[in-house]
Design a protein around this motif. Sequence first.
Motif, PDB file in Angstrom:
ATOM      1  N   CYS A 209      19.314 -53.598   9.412  1.00 61.21           N
ATOM      2  CA  CYS A 209      18.822 -54.883   9.932  1.00 61.21           C
ATOM      3  C   CYS A 209      17.332 -54.807  10.247  1.00 61.21           C
ATOM      4  O   CYS A 209      16.575 -55.742   9.962  1.00 61.21           O
ATOM      5  CB  CYS A 209      19.594 -55.292  11.183  1.00 61.21           C
TER       6      CYS A 209
ATOM      7  N   ARG B  67      14.376 -57.045   8.519  1.00 63.73           N
ATOM      8  CA  ARG B  67      13.439 -57.862   9.311  1.00 63.73           C
ATOM      9  C   ARG B  67      11.994 -57.458   9.046  1.00 63.73           C
ATOM     10  O   ARG B  67      11.107 -58.319   8.995  1.00 63.73           O
ATOM     11  CB  ARG B  67      13.749 -57.731  10.811  1.00 63.73           C
TER      12      ARG B  67
ATOM     13  N   LYS C 226      10.961 -58.965   5.789  1.00 63.45           N
ATOM     14  CA  LYS C 226      10.864 -60.410   5.985  1.00 63.45           C
ATOM     15  C   LYS C 226       9.571 -60.761   6.721  1.00 63.45           C
ATOM     16  O   LYS C 226       8.881 -61.723   6.368  1.00 63.45           O
ATOM     17  CB  LYS C 226      12.087 -60.896   6.772  1.00 63.45           C
TER      18      LYS C 226
ATOM     19  N   SER D 155      18.220 -60.995  16.603  1.00 62.48           N
ATOM     20  CA  SER D 155      17.095 -61.915  16.412  1.00 62.48           C
ATOM     21  C   SER D 155      17.216 -62.625  15.060  1.00 62.48           C
ATOM     22  O   SER D 155      16.657 -63.685  14.856  1.00 62.48           O
ATOM     23  CB  SER D 155      15.764 -61.181  16.529  1.00 62.48           C
ATOM     24  N   ASP D 156      17.950 -62.015  14.118  1.00 64.90           N
ATOM     25  CA  ASP D 156      18.290 -62.652  12.848  1.00 64.90           C
ATOM     26  C   ASP D 156      19.807 -62.530  12.719  1.00 64.90           C
ATOM     27  O   ASP D 156      20.319 -61.629  12.058  1.00 64.90           O
ATOM     28  CB  ASP D 156      17.558 -61.961  11.691  1.00 64.90           C
ATOM     29  N   TRP D 157      20.535 -63.431  13.371  1.00 68.16           N
ATOM     30  CA  TRP D 157      21.984 -63.319  13.454  1.00 68.16           C
ATOM     31  C   TRP D 157      22.663 -63.432  12.099  1.00 68.16           C
ATOM     32  O   TRP D 157      23.694 -62.825  11.854  1.00 68.16           O
ATOM     33  CB  TRP D 157      22.563 -64.346  14.426  1.00 68.16           C
ATOM     34  N   ARG D 158      22.069 -64.190  11.182  1.00 71.82           N
ATOM     35  CA  ARG D 158      22.663 -64.350   9.843  1.00 71.82           C
ATOM     36  C   ARG D 158      22.680 -63.003   9.123  1.00 71.82           C
ATOM     37  O   ARG D 158      23.704 -62.586   8.594  1.00 71.82           O
ATOM     38  CB  ARG D 158      21.874 -65.385   9.050  1.00 71.82           C
ATOM     39  N   ASN D 159      21.536 -62.313   9.121  1.00 73.41           N
ATOM     40  CA  ASN D 159      21.473 -61.001   8.478  1.00 73.41           C
ATOM     41  C   ASN D 159      22.337 -59.981   9.213  1.00 73.41           C
ATOM     42  O   ASN D 159      22.944 -59.120   8.590  1.00 73.41           O
ATOM     43  CB  ASN D 159      20.026 -60.511   8.396  1.00 73.41           C
TER      44      ASN D 159
END
Length: 191
Positions: free
Chosen positions: A148, A152, A155, A64-68
């Motif tokens: 991860c 999230r 964040k 869901s947060d591919w960058r992280n």
Amino acid sequence: MASLNPSGYEKFSGSPPKQGQEAATTGIPLSSSDQYFNESCETNTRLQTKTRVPWSSGLCDCFSDWRNCCITCWCPCVTFGQIAEIVDRGSSSCGVNGALYTLIACVTGCACCYSCFYRSKMGQQYMLKKHPCGDCLVHCCCEYCALCQEYRELKTRGYDLSIGWHGNMEKRSREVAMTPIPPVVEDGMSR
């Protein structure tokens, strides 16, 4: 009663000393009242009775947060350092925590033992449920997914992990300073 004897030892007979007499220093409370009670005991009891809330995202929602997800996959020390700085509220830096994580990983291969303590600390700060199992087991079995998920969660709670704790505090103080204060209108007055 307390009595003085030549050998320097004092005995406790079970009744408290009368005013004017010294109490025996035995470490035993002299009365049945709870003289060692303090407010922090009461506060801790109240905190433990609060209900725990679920995590904002699942353990396996890494993409869901591919960058992280990519950063954590190739360099978990960066993600861990950012999480640790926020959880420690700026008392330790991202770089120091990330370097320590890397050192533990290189020497022992068990950096998960270090990172699970931060998951526990974060869970206590935000009253998060231990899901799907205990914190250490989550980190031992799914280290990258756990990092991860923690990233999230912070964040979602409004932190920008890339600017660190102090950057987030400055950002929040600017936002508070720029928030307009509505005028106070007393009863019977019109705007």
